[in-house]
Design a protein around this motif. Structure first.
Motif, PDB file in Angstrom:
ATOM      1  N   SER A  10       0.865  -1.273   0.079  1.00 15.56           N
ATOM      2  CA  SER A  10      -0.050   0.198  -0.026  1.00 15.56           C
ATOM      3  C   SER A  10       0.807   1.245   0.049  1.00 15.56           C
ATOM      4  O   SER A  10       1.899   1.298   0.644  1.00 15.56           O
ATOM      5  CB  SER A  10      -1.172  -0.015   1.348  1.00 15.56           C
ATOM      6  OG  SER A  10      -1.697   1.182   1.219  1.00 15.56           O
ATOM      7  N   GLN A  11       0.312   2.466  -0.567  1.00 17.67           N
ATOM      8  CA  GLN A  11       1.319   3.490  -0.801  1.00 17.67           C
ATOM      9  C   GLN A  11       0.352   4.617  -1.109  1.00 17.67           C
ATOM     10  O   GLN A  11      -0.669   4.692  -2.050  1.00 17.67           O
ATOM     11  CB  GLN A  11       2.052   3.147  -1.874  1.00 17.67           C
ATOM     12  CG  GLN A  11       3.101   4.537  -2.256  1.00 17.67           C
ATOM     13  CD  GLN A  11       4.266   4.612  -1.228  1.00 17.67           C
ATOM     14  OE1 GLN A  11       4.838   3.574  -0.818  1.00 17.67           O
ATOM     15  NE2 GLN A  11       4.532   5.736  -0.649  1.00 17.67           N
ATOM     16  N   ILE A  12       0.692   5.771  -0.482  1.00 14.79           N
ATOM     17  CA  ILE A  12      -0.126   7.057  -0.497  1.00 14.79           C
ATOM     18  C   ILE A  12       0.972   7.806  -1.298  1.00 14.79           C
ATOM     19  O   ILE A  12       2.239   8.108  -0.752  1.00 14.79           O
ATOM     20  CB  ILE A  12      -0.593   7.733   0.788  1.00 14.79           C
ATOM     21  CG1 ILE A  12      -1.624   6.883   1.330  1.00 14.79           C
ATOM     22  CG2 ILE A  12      -1.262   9.016   0.278  1.00 14.79           C
ATOM     23  CD1 ILE A  12      -2.234   7.215   2.689  1.00 14.79           C
ATOM     24  N   LEU A  13       0.838   8.679  -2.283  1.00 21.62           N
ATOM     25  CA  LEU A  13       1.567   9.451  -3.192  1.00 21.62           C
ATOM     26  C   LEU A  13       0.905  10.629  -3.597  1.00 21.62           C
ATOM     27  O   LEU A  13       0.022  10.828  -3.742  1.00 21.62           O
ATOM     28  CB  LEU A  13       1.735   8.529  -4.193  1.00 21.62           C
ATOM     29  CG  LEU A  13       2.947   8.928  -5.307  1.00 21.62           C
ATOM     30  CD1 LEU A  13       4.387   8.766  -4.436  1.00 21.62           C
ATOM     31  CD2 LEU A  13       2.877   8.061  -6.564  1.00 21.62           C
ATOM     32  N   ALA A  14       1.925  11.665  -3.354  1.00 15.05           N
ATOM     33  CA  ALA A  14       1.592  12.885  -3.714  1.00 15.05           C
ATOM     34  C   ALA A  14       1.504  12.920  -5.465  1.00 15.05           C
ATOM     35  O   ALA A  14       2.335  12.425  -6.055  1.00 15.05           O
ATOM     36  CB  ALA A  14       2.632  14.272  -3.369  1.00 15.05           C
ATOM     37  N   ALA A  15       0.349  13.783  -6.015  1.00 14.43           N
ATOM     38  CA  ALA A  15       0.582  13.982  -7.336  1.00 14.43           C
ATOM     39  C   ALA A  15       1.628  14.471  -7.908  1.00 14.43           C
ATOM     40  O   ALA A  15       2.273  15.645  -7.200  1.00 14.43           O
ATOM     41  CB  ALA A  15      -0.793  14.818  -7.642  1.00 14.43           C
ATOM     42  N   GLY A  16       2.109  14.238  -9.006  1.00 12.39           N
ATOM     43  CA  GLY A  16       3.383  14.480  -9.659  1.00 12.39           C
ATOM     44  C   GLY A  16       4.413  13.751  -9.248  1.00 12.39           C
ATOM     45  O   GLY A  16       5.577  14.006  -9.939  1.00 12.39           O
ATOM     46  N   ARG A  17       4.452  12.789  -8.223  1.00 12.10           N
ATOM     47  CA  ARG A  17       5.675  12.273  -7.938  1.00 12.10           C
ATOM     48  C   ARG A  17       5.879  10.964  -8.721  1.00 12.10           C
ATOM     49  O   ARG A  17       4.698  10.469  -9.328  1.00 12.10           O
ATOM     50  CB  ARG A  17       5.611  11.536  -6.630  1.00 12.10           C
ATOM     51  CG  ARG A  17       5.451  12.659  -5.423  1.00 12.10           C
ATOM     52  CD  ARG A  17       6.859  13.612  -5.507  1.00 12.10           C
ATOM     53  NE  ARG A  17       7.993  12.927  -4.838  1.00 12.10           N
ATOM     54  CZ  ARG A  17       8.385  12.873  -3.914  1.00 12.10           C
ATOM     55  NH1 ARG A  17       7.603  13.461  -2.679  1.00 12.10           N
ATOM     56  NH2 ARG A  17       9.245  12.300  -3.575  1.00 12.10           N
ATOM     57  N   ARG A  18       6.938  10.471  -8.794  1.00  8.22           N
ATOM     58  CA  ARG A  18       7.228   9.225  -9.714  1.00  8.22           C
ATOM     59  C   ARG A  18       7.031   8.154  -8.880  1.00  8.22           C
ATOM     60  O   ARG A  18       7.445   8.160  -7.356  1.00  8.22           O
ATOM     61  CB  ARG A  18       8.538   9.209 -10.126  1.00  8.22           C
ATOM     62  CG  ARG A  18       9.160   8.063 -11.110  1.00  8.22           C
ATOM     63  CD  ARG A  18      10.523   8.524 -11.468  1.00  8.22           C
ATOM     64  NE  ARG A  18      11.154   7.268 -12.069  1.00  8.22           N
ATOM     65  CZ  ARG A  18      11.062   7.144 -13.531  1.00  8.22           C
ATOM     66  NH1 ARG A  18      10.471   8.163 -14.319  1.00  8.22           N
ATOM     67  NH2 ARG A  18      11.601   5.992 -13.874  1.00  8.22           N
ATOM     68  N   MET A  19       6.680   6.869  -9.260  1.00  9.52           N
ATOM     69  CA  MET A  19       6.272   5.705  -8.518  1.00  9.52           C
ATOM     70  C   MET A  19       6.542   4.450  -9.170  1.00  9.52           C
ATOM     71  O   MET A  19       6.175   4.299 -10.419  1.00  9.52           O
ATOM     72  CB  MET A  19       4.952   5.821  -7.922  1.00  9.52           C
ATOM     73  CG  MET A  19       4.591   4.457  -7.067  1.00  9.52           C
ATOM     74  SD  MET A  19       5.382   4.608  -5.459  1.00  9.52           S
ATOM     75  CE  MET A  19       5.222   3.076  -4.881  1.00  9.52           C
ATOM     76  N   THR A  20       7.310   3.618  -8.703  1.00  9.95           N
ATOM     77  CA  THR A  20       7.474   2.134  -9.428  1.00  9.95           C
ATOM     78  C   THR A  20       6.892   1.092  -8.353  1.00  9.95           C
ATOM     79  O   THR A  20       7.327   0.927  -7.319  1.00  9.95           O
ATOM     80  CB  THR A  20       9.004   1.770  -9.539  1.00  9.95           C
ATOM     81  OG1 THR A  20       9.662   2.881 -10.252  1.00  9.95           O
ATOM     82  CG2 THR A  20       9.197   0.588 -10.122  1.00  9.95           C
ATOM     83  N   THR A  77       6.109   1.473 -13.771  1.00  8.85           N
ATOM     84  CA  THR A  77       6.416   2.807 -13.362  1.00  8.85           C
ATOM     85  C   THR A  77       5.334   3.969 -13.908  1.00  8.85           C
ATOM     86  O   THR A  77       4.801   3.728 -15.096  1.00  8.85           O
ATOM     87  CB  THR A  77       7.736   3.191 -13.923  1.00  8.85           C
ATOM     88  OG1 THR A  77       8.803   2.433 -13.429  1.00  8.85           O
ATOM     89  CG2 THR A  77       8.231   4.826 -13.468  1.00  8.85           C
ATOM     90  N   LEU A  78       5.087   4.845 -12.602  1.00  5.55           N
ATOM     91  CA  LEU A  78       4.072   6.050 -13.017  1.00  5.55           C
ATOM     92  C   LEU A  78       4.997   7.095 -13.075  1.00  5.55           C
ATOM     93  O   LEU A  78       5.613   7.401 -11.747  1.00  5.55           O
ATOM     94  CB  LEU A  78       2.842   6.235 -11.957  1.00  5.55           C
ATOM     95  CG  LEU A  78       1.855   5.075 -11.910  1.00  5.55           C
ATOM     96  CD1 LEU A  78       2.480   3.811 -11.560  1.00  5.55           C
ATOM     97  CD2 LEU A  78       0.879   5.587 -10.983  1.00  5.55           C
ATOM     98  N   ALA A  79       5.270   7.746 -14.103  1.00  8.61           N
ATOM     99  CA  ALA A  79       6.246   8.787 -14.255  1.00  8.61           C
ATOM    100  C   ALA A  79       5.975   9.967 -13.467  1.00  8.61           C
ATOM    101  O   ALA A  79       6.795  10.525 -12.912  1.00  8.61           O
ATOM    102  CB  ALA A  79       6.639   9.216 -15.704  1.00  8.61           C
ATOM    103  N   SER A  80       4.775  10.334 -13.494  1.00  3.29           N
ATOM    104  CA  SER A  80       4.216  11.579 -12.904  1.00  3.29           C
ATOM    105  C   SER A  80       2.797  11.273 -12.389  1.00  3.29           C
ATOM    106  O   SER A  80       1.726  11.499 -13.253  1.00  3.29           O
ATOM    107  CB  SER A  80       4.253  12.855 -13.754  1.00  3.29           C
ATOM    108  OG  SER A  80       3.713  14.074 -12.982  1.00  3.29           O
ATOM    109  N   ALA A  81       2.593  10.759 -11.313  1.00  2.75           N
ATOM    110  CA  ALA A  81       1.286  10.430 -10.746  1.00  2.75           C
ATOM    111  C   ALA A  81       0.236  11.251 -10.706  1.00  2.75           C
ATOM    112  O   ALA A  81       0.312  12.417 -10.443  1.00  2.75           O
ATOM    113  CB  ALA A  81       1.484   9.496  -9.318  1.00  2.75           C
ATOM    114  N   VAL A  82      -0.968  10.853 -11.104  1.00  6.89           N
ATOM    115  CA  VAL A  82      -2.406  11.954 -11.019  1.00  6.89           C
ATOM    116  C   VAL A  82      -3.288  10.973 -10.279  1.00  6.89           C
ATOM    117  O   VAL A  82      -3.246   9.756 -10.267  1.00  6.89           O
ATOM    118  CB  VAL A  82      -2.786  11.973 -12.668  1.00  6.89           C
ATOM    119  CG1 VAL A  82      -1.694  12.853 -13.257  1.00  6.89           C
ATOM    120  CG2 VAL A  82      -2.982  10.876 -13.327  1.00  6.89           C
TER     121      VAL A  82
END
Lengths: 111, 110
Positions: A10-20, A77-82
């Motif tokens: 599970s992960q909470i991520l700010a918009a615009g961040r990269r995530m793998t 990979t999400l290059a820039s999360a939305v």
């Protein structure tokens, strides 16, 4: 225990961040897949790979990328999360006889 | 293109039968059926190949009408353990690219 391991759970991520999102299997399956699951929409294919070194686009590939450097690993990979990428992500592999084996899923929330 | 499942939801009493349908607008090579319990990963039930026979195990079986691009999943004498969401997955050619329907939620009550 043989199977598919996904991380993180599970992960909470700010918009615009990269995530793998990581996916590893130890069953030596050639084919691997990434699906996202959203309520009412079922499982939608993002990307897939029929063998190491090859990848293909699924139904909803935009905003996602994958690589398949070896048989065991298939990171997403999400290059820039939305926020619309908030979902549960399932990795799966196939033994070539049709059956898909799924990981336990990664729940991603993009704020 | 995503296959269409019907019905969207079913509520049964233990021992009753149910049929879940899966329909595609494209010619199909294979149809897969999976069941997912709440909070868990989908689990494979069976696969039906073009030109193949009707499959089944225990009291769950399925058929595949290639001409109509349709498959049906039959649950006979349902048990509480049958509760969950059922997904059909379709493959248009032997590429391994599996597209799932939106799911059918089945609830079996005592």
């Amino acid at each position: 225990i043989a199977g598919i391991t996904q991380a993180p759970t599970s992960q909470i991520l700010a918009a615009g961040r990269r995530m793998t999102l990581r996916c590893t299997q130890d069953m030596r399956h050639n084919a691997m897949y990434w699906y996202r699951q959203d309520l009412g929409l079922g499982l939608r294919l993002i990307h897939y790979s029929n063998t190491a070194g090859t990848t293909g686009k699924g139904e909803v590939p935009d905003g996602y990328s994958v690589s398949r450097a070896n048989t065991d690993d298939f990171p997403l990979t999400l290059a820039s999360a939305v926020p619309s990428q908030t979902s549960v992500y399932f990795c799966a592999s196939s033994d070539g006889f049709g059956e898909l084996f799924f990981g336990e899923g990664s729940r991603l929330t993009v704020l | 293109q995503q296959p269409v499942q019907s019905p969207q939801a079913v509520i049964l009493r233990e021992g009753e039968d149910a049929v879940i349908n899966c329909s595609s607008s494209k010619a199909l090579y294979s149809v897969h059926w999976y069941r997912q319990k709440h909070g868990e990963a989908p689990v494979f039930l069976m696969i039906l190949l073009k030109g193949g026979e009707q499959k089944g195990h225990d009291k769950i079986s399925a058929s595949f009408n290639e001409k109509k691009q349709q498959s049906s999943l039959y649950l006979t004498a349902s048990q509480l353990s049958y509760s969950g969401t059922y997904f059909c997955g379709t493959e248009q050619d032997n590429t391994g690219k599996l597209i799932f329907g939106q799911g059918t939620t089945l609830q079996v009550k005592p």
